[in-house]
Design an enzyme around this catalytic site. Structure first.
Site, PDB file in Angstrom:
ATOM      1  N   LYS A   1       0.843  -1.207   0.000  1.00 47.05           N
ATOM      2  CA  LYS A   1       0.000   0.000   0.000  1.00 47.05           C
ATOM      3  C   LYS A   1       0.873   1.250   0.000  1.00 47.05           C
ATOM      4  CE  LYS A   1      -3.764  -2.420   0.127  1.00 47.05           C
ATOM      5  NZ  LYS A   1      -4.549  -2.538  -1.128  1.00 47.05           N
ATOM      6  N   ARG A   2       2.079   1.074  -0.457  1.00 47.14           N
ATOM      7  CA  ARG A   2       3.041   2.191  -0.553  1.00 47.14           C
ATOM      8  C   ARG A   2       3.205   2.898   0.791  1.00 47.14           C
ATOM      9  NH1 ARG A   2       3.052  -0.977  -4.142  1.00 47.14           N
ATOM     10  NH2 ARG A   2       3.082  -0.481  -6.376  1.00 47.14           N
TER      11      ARG A   2
ATOM     12  N   ALA B   1       3.041   7.066   1.169  1.00 47.77           N
ATOM     13  CA  ALA B   1       2.041   7.695   0.292  1.00 47.77           C
ATOM     14  C   ALA B   1       1.001   8.499   1.061  1.00 47.77           C
ATOM     15  CB  ALA B   1       1.358   6.630  -0.553  1.00 47.77           C
TER      16      ALA B   1
ATOM     17  N   LEU C   1      -1.888   9.690   3.944  1.00 46.61           N
ATOM     18  CA  LEU C   1      -3.127   9.140   4.523  1.00 46.61           C
ATOM     19  C   LEU C   1      -3.620   7.956   3.698  1.00 46.61           C
ATOM     20  CD1 LEU C   1      -5.667   9.541   6.440  1.00 46.61           C
ATOM     21  CD2 LEU C   1      -6.634  10.898   4.575  1.00 46.61           C
TER      22      LEU C   1
ATOM     23  N   GLU D   1       4.329  14.771   6.254  1.00 45.71           N
ATOM     24  CA  GLU D   1       4.102  15.157   7.655  1.00 45.71           C
ATOM     25  C   GLU D   1       4.902  14.261   8.592  1.00 45.71           C
ATOM     26  OE1 GLU D   1      -0.323  15.088   7.341  1.00 45.71           O
ATOM     27  OE2 GLU D   1      -0.160  17.206   7.878  1.00 45.71           O
TER      28      GLU D   1
ATOM     29  N   GLU E   1      -2.853  17.253  -1.186  1.00 39.96           N
ATOM     30  CA  GLU E   1      -4.144  17.360  -0.494  1.00 39.96           C
ATOM     31  C   GLU E   1      -5.186  18.086  -1.343  1.00 39.96           C
ATOM     32  OE1 GLU E   1      -1.322  17.272   1.027  1.00 39.96           O
ATOM     33  OE2 GLU E   1      -1.538  16.259   2.951  1.00 39.96           O
TER      34      GLU E   1
END
Ligand code: 1HE
Length: 265
Positions: free
Chosen positions: A31-32, A69, A71, A121, A141
């Protein structure tokens, strides 16, 4: 609180060598290394446990070709969260990243591939970021119809300034290579980010733990204070650190002319 050997981890790998160099590996390559709620909970547990386990430094790395990657968008979509639920999720992210930044253990991030959204982040909560030629930084985002929730408005803006951050969020602009270093997203650009991260971790681990504790917590705390209060806090921290027994032999060696001098190669 559980010791590091008792932690039940599924999305992270944790190891510590005999010199106290810890390795935290993001382990969701398929899922990276996207950050789902369970991974963030594991980050909280790990970074709460490391200082008590006597870690002298930590390398944060990832399985696969991408660091992180951001969230987990698929989990977020399926969960169809309420505003209140997502606010709680963000508080968990903050808890994890604050434990990294304020925990007193030097954290060195070995970056590669995507360091985007929440992945940036996470990286920005490390004390040192090491990039390689594959590394790129982004804040997608805006394109996803989202907003940062894991502290980017504080940490990423602190690294690169608000104008660059807003540009990244509005336009999807990516930074990589020397330009990423020049704007402040990484401190090192090397061929092998992991090898350099371990070199830096080993170098930092040579310092007395109390010095590293101050460096890796007090500087960040002082950024949150008024200049007057920060100067006062600095004096208080220096009072404790600069009189530690662990510094006596180093000071003596300098006084007797046997300590290494501070000179460029
Ligand atoms: C994911 C995620 C994810 C990959 N959440 N599952 N972050 C983003 O907008 C970045 C989204 N990801 C990408 O743009 C790409 O996946 C990458 C450039 C990072 C990698 O590309 P690639 O071609 O190597 O992999 P892929 O085919 O896109 O993805 C492989 C698998 O990982 C696939 O799952 P599969 O089950 O179909 O195999 C993807 O769904 C999965 N995957 N990225 C969930 N992010 C606190 S607020 C923070 C807000 C943000 O972080 S916004 C930024 C979100």
């Amino acid at each position: 609180m559980r010791g590091i050997s008792e932690l039940a981890l599924e999305n992270l790998l944790l190891a510590m060598d005999e010199d106290g160099i810890a390795t935290v590996t993001l382990n969701r390559e398929a899922k990276r290394n996207a950050l789902d709620a369970a991974t963030v909970d594991e980050l909280i547990e790990v970074f709460a446990a490391l200082p008590r386990a006597g870690a002298r430094a930590c390398v944060l790395r990832a399985k696969g070709t991408h660091f992180c990657a951001g969230l987990d968008l698929v989990e977020h979509w399926h969960a169809d969260r309420s505003a209140a639920d997502f606010m709680q999720i963000c508080l968990r992210w903050h808890e994890a990243f604050n434990k990294m930044e304020y925990g007193g253990v030097p954290v060195i991030a070995a970056l590669k591939g995507a360091v985007v959204g929440g992945g940036l982040e996470l990286a920005s909560a490390a004390h040192i970021r090491v990039a390689d030629d594959s590394t790129y930084f982004g804040l997608p985002e805006g394109q996803r119809g989202l907003f940062t929730g894991g502290g980017a408005t504080i940490r990423v803006a602190g690294l690169i300034g608000k104008a660059r951050m807003i540009d990244m969020m509005l336009t999807g602009r990516l930074y990589r290579g020397q330009q990423a270093v020049d704007v402040g997203l990484a401190q090192y650009l090397v061929e092998d980010s992991e090898a350099r991260a371990y070199e830096l971790a080993r170098a930092a681990a040579q310092n007395p733990p109390l010095s590293n504790f101050a460096i890796c917590s007090a500087v960040s705390h002082m950024q949150n204070m008024s200049a007057l209060d920060a100067a006062y806090a600095e004096a208080a921290v220096a009072g404790v650190v600069n009189t530690q027994q662990a510094a006596r032999a180093r000071l003596e060696a300098f006084a007797k002319g046997t300590a290494a001098r501070v000179r460029p190669d």
